[in-house]
Design a protein around this motif. Structure first.
Motif, PDB file in Angstrom:
ATOM      1  N   LEU A  92       0.708  -1.307   0.487  1.00 17.38           N
ATOM      2  CA  LEU A  92      -0.051  -0.403   0.262  1.00 17.38           C
ATOM      3  C   LEU A  92       0.951   1.493  -0.185  1.00 17.38           C
ATOM      4  CD1 LEU A  92      -2.874  -1.037   2.630  1.00 17.38           C
ATOM      5  CD2 LEU A  92      -2.933  -1.278  -0.129  1.00 17.38           C
ATOM      6  N   GLU A  93       1.778   1.434   0.587  1.00 13.83           N
ATOM      7  CA  GLU A  93       3.074   2.939   0.625  1.00 13.83           C
ATOM      8  C   GLU A  93       3.518   2.506  -1.123  1.00 13.83           C
ATOM      9  OE1 GLU A  93       5.590   2.190   3.629  1.00 13.83           O
ATOM     10  OE2 GLU A  93       4.431   1.863   5.457  1.00 13.83           O
ATOM     11  N   LYS A  94       3.293   1.113  -0.937  1.00 18.58           N
ATOM     12  CA  LYS A  94       4.702   1.281  -2.901  1.00 18.58           C
ATOM     13  C   LYS A  94       3.397   1.742  -4.029  1.00 18.58           C
ATOM     14  CE  LYS A  94       8.209   0.417  -1.163  1.00 18.58           C
ATOM     15  NZ  LYS A  94       8.834   1.351  -0.760  1.00 18.58           N
ATOM     16  N   GLN A  95       2.245   1.974  -3.639  1.00 20.32           N
ATOM     17  CA  GLN A  95       0.922   2.229  -4.529  1.00 20.32           C
ATOM     18  C   GLN A  95       1.025   3.281  -4.208  1.00 20.32           C
ATOM     19  OE1 GLN A  95      -2.237  -0.197  -3.482  1.00 20.32           O
ATOM     20  NE2 GLN A  95      -2.287  -1.991  -5.460  1.00 20.32           N
ATOM     21  N   SER A  96       0.635   3.723  -3.131  1.00 18.08           N
ATOM     22  CA  SER A  96       0.645   5.260  -2.565  1.00 18.08           C
ATOM     23  C   SER A  96       2.153   6.214  -3.004  1.00 18.08           C
ATOM     24  CB  SER A  96       0.528   5.822  -0.833  1.00 18.08           C
ATOM     25  OG  SER A  96       0.821   6.955  -0.542  1.00 18.08           O
ATOM     26  N   ASN A  97       2.856   6.201  -2.881  1.00 20.46           N
ATOM     27  CA  ASN A  97       4.053   6.568  -3.240  1.00 20.46           C
ATOM     28  C   ASN A  97       4.641   7.143  -4.635  1.00 20.46           C
ATOM     29  OD1 ASN A  97       5.248   6.367  -0.855  1.00 20.46           O
ATOM     30  ND2 ASN A  97       6.466   4.394  -1.250  1.00 20.46           N
ATOM     31  N   SER A  98       4.011   5.887  -5.708  1.00 22.74           N
ATOM     32  CA  SER A  98       3.699   5.767  -6.917  1.00 22.74           C
ATOM     33  C   SER A  98       2.596   6.871  -7.756  1.00 22.74           C
ATOM     34  CB  SER A  98       2.684   4.726  -7.784  1.00 22.74           C
ATOM     35  OG  SER A  98       3.559   3.329  -7.633  1.00 22.74           O
ATOM     36  N   LYS A  99       1.591   7.247  -6.477  1.00 21.47           N
ATOM     37  CA  LYS A  99       0.439   8.238  -7.405  1.00 21.47           C
ATOM     38  C   LYS A  99       1.177   9.043  -6.017  1.00 21.47           C
ATOM     39  CE  LYS A  99      -3.475   5.419  -5.878  1.00 21.47           C
ATOM     40  NZ  LYS A  99      -4.655   4.842  -5.682  1.00 21.47           N
ATOM     41  N   GLU A 100       2.282   9.630  -5.549  1.00 19.44           N
ATOM     42  CA  GLU A 100       2.994  10.900  -5.221  1.00 19.44           C
ATOM     43  C   GLU A 100       3.457  11.317  -6.333  1.00 19.44           C
ATOM     44  OE1 GLU A 100       4.075  14.015  -3.472  1.00 19.44           O
ATOM     45  OE2 GLU A 100       1.603  12.989  -2.879  1.00 19.44           O
ATOM     46  N   ILE A 101       3.759  10.036  -6.194  1.00 18.02           N
ATOM     47  CA  ILE A 101       5.505  10.208  -7.266  1.00 18.02           C
ATOM     48  C   ILE A 101       4.951  11.127  -9.550  1.00 18.02           C
ATOM     49  CG2 ILE A 101       6.876   8.927  -9.494  1.00 18.02           C
ATOM     50  CD1 ILE A 101       7.577   7.438  -7.032  1.00 18.02           C
ATOM     51  N   GLN A 102       3.549  10.231  -9.062  1.00 19.07           N
ATOM     52  CA  GLN A 102       2.576  11.189 -10.766  1.00 19.07           C
ATOM     53  C   GLN A 102       1.944  12.253 -10.648  1.00 19.07           C
ATOM     54  OE1 GLN A 102      -0.315   7.796 -10.934  1.00 19.07           O
ATOM     55  NE2 GLN A 102       1.258   6.639 -11.809  1.00 19.07           N
ATOM     56  N   PHE A 103       1.402  12.591  -8.955  1.00 23.10           N
ATOM     57  CA  PHE A 103       1.266  14.045  -8.848  1.00 23.10           C
ATOM     58  C   PHE A 103       2.214  14.456  -8.824  1.00 23.10           C
ATOM     59  CE2 PHE A 103       1.273  17.295  -5.590  1.00 23.10           C
ATOM     60  CZ  PHE A 103      -0.388  17.557  -5.836  1.00 23.10           C
ATOM     61  N   GLN A 104       3.854  14.637  -8.178  1.00 24.06           N
ATOM     62  CA  GLN A 104       5.286  15.415  -8.659  1.00 24.06           C
ATOM     63  C   GLN A 104       4.937  15.783  -9.537  1.00 24.06           C
ATOM     64  OE1 GLN A 104       7.871  13.915  -5.494  1.00 24.06           O
ATOM     65  NE2 GLN A 104       6.174  14.674  -3.782  1.00 24.06           N
ATOM     66  N   SER A 105       5.259  14.392 -10.687  1.00 22.72           N
ATOM     67  CA  SER A 105       5.529  14.749 -11.769  1.00 22.72           C
ATOM     68  C   SER A 105       4.374  15.440 -13.013  1.00 22.72           C
ATOM     69  CB  SER A 105       5.792  12.910 -12.566  1.00 22.72           C
ATOM     70  OG  SER A 105       5.903  13.405 -13.622  1.00 22.72           O
ATOM     71  N   LYS A 106       3.361  15.205 -12.719  1.00 26.91           N
ATOM     72  CA  LYS A 106       2.548  16.589 -13.473  1.00 26.91           C
ATOM     73  C   LYS A 106       2.509  17.541 -12.597  1.00 26.91           C
ATOM     74  CE  LYS A 106      -2.684  17.433 -14.350  1.00 26.91           C
ATOM     75  NZ  LYS A 106      -3.554  15.993 -13.803  1.00 26.91           N
ATOM     76  N   THR A 107       3.141  18.255 -11.622  1.00 26.65           N
ATOM     77  CA  THR A 107       2.855  19.129 -10.830  1.00 26.65           C
ATOM     78  C   THR A 107       4.220  20.118 -11.459  1.00 26.65           C
ATOM     79  OG1 THR A 107       1.552  18.765  -8.870  1.00 26.65           O
ATOM     80  CG2 THR A 107       3.138  20.621  -8.785  1.00 26.65           C
ATOM     81  N   ILE A 108       5.236  19.150 -11.132  1.00 22.72           N
ATOM     82  CA  ILE A 108       6.982  19.545 -12.433  1.00 22.72           C
ATOM     83  C   ILE A 108       6.476  19.820 -13.636  1.00 22.72           C
ATOM     84  CG2 ILE A 108       9.200  19.027 -13.109  1.00 22.72           C
ATOM     85  CD1 ILE A 108       8.816  17.068  -9.899  1.00 22.72           C
TER      86      ILE A 108
END
Length: 165
Positions: A92-108
């Motif tokens: 679940l942490e890895k899934q959350s990390n994946s979502k966070e990475i996608q969000f940060q990538s989009k934000t950047i």
């Protein structure tokens, strides 16, 4: 006892310690590291000398039936359950990390696009200002040239009048 190749000590492993076994006991069906081997030899001697006359022992089948309910089995079940929960939490942490990475990538990416747009607009304004200044300088230079040319023409005409007189 036989030499062992790349097996962990059974006793240490039961205590969540990883040590390489050096001997295998065929009687006990267990592998031993050097430290546990010393104690195993002592315990076997003790058991052989003190339990030769044991009587009234229950049959192994009866003891084995109750083994599924033993404390050790419950401990293993609890550890397996805890391990499963741990793996689930990691997943679940890895899934959350994946979502966070996608969000940060989009934000950047959005930030870079926005910054580029601002830079382009700023460069467009600077270009316009530079072109306007160059145009103004050109106009002023042409006006100065025209004014100086008229002034020189006036002086030429004045000199021609003075020469005729």
């Amino acid at each position: 006892m036989a030499a062992v190749t790349s097996t962990n000590c059974t006793v240490c492993e039961s205590q969540s310690i990883i040590k390489t076994a050096v001997k295998w006991c065929f009687e006990c069906d267990e592998a031993f590291c050097p430290d546990c081997l010393k104690y195993h030899s002592n315990v076997k001697i003790c058991i052989n000398s003190t339990h030769k006359n044991c009587t009234d022992l229950p049959p192994i089948e009866d003891v084995a039936k109750d083994a599924r309910n033993s404390i050790a089995l419950e401990d293993i079940k609890e550890r397996l359950l805890n391990l499963k929960k741990y793996y689930e939490r990691l997943r679940l942490e890895k899934q959350s990390n994946s979502k966070e990475i996608q969000f940060q990538s989009k934000t950047i990416i959005e930030h870079v696009k926005s910054t580029r747009l601002e830079l382009n607009q700023h460069l467009d304004r600077l270009e316009k200002e530079v072109f306007q200044k160059v145009s103004d300088l050109e106009t002023n230079a042409l006006q100065d040239k025209e004014r100086i040319s008229r002034g020189l023409k006036d002086k030429e005409d004045r000199l021609d009048e003075l020469n005729k007189a």
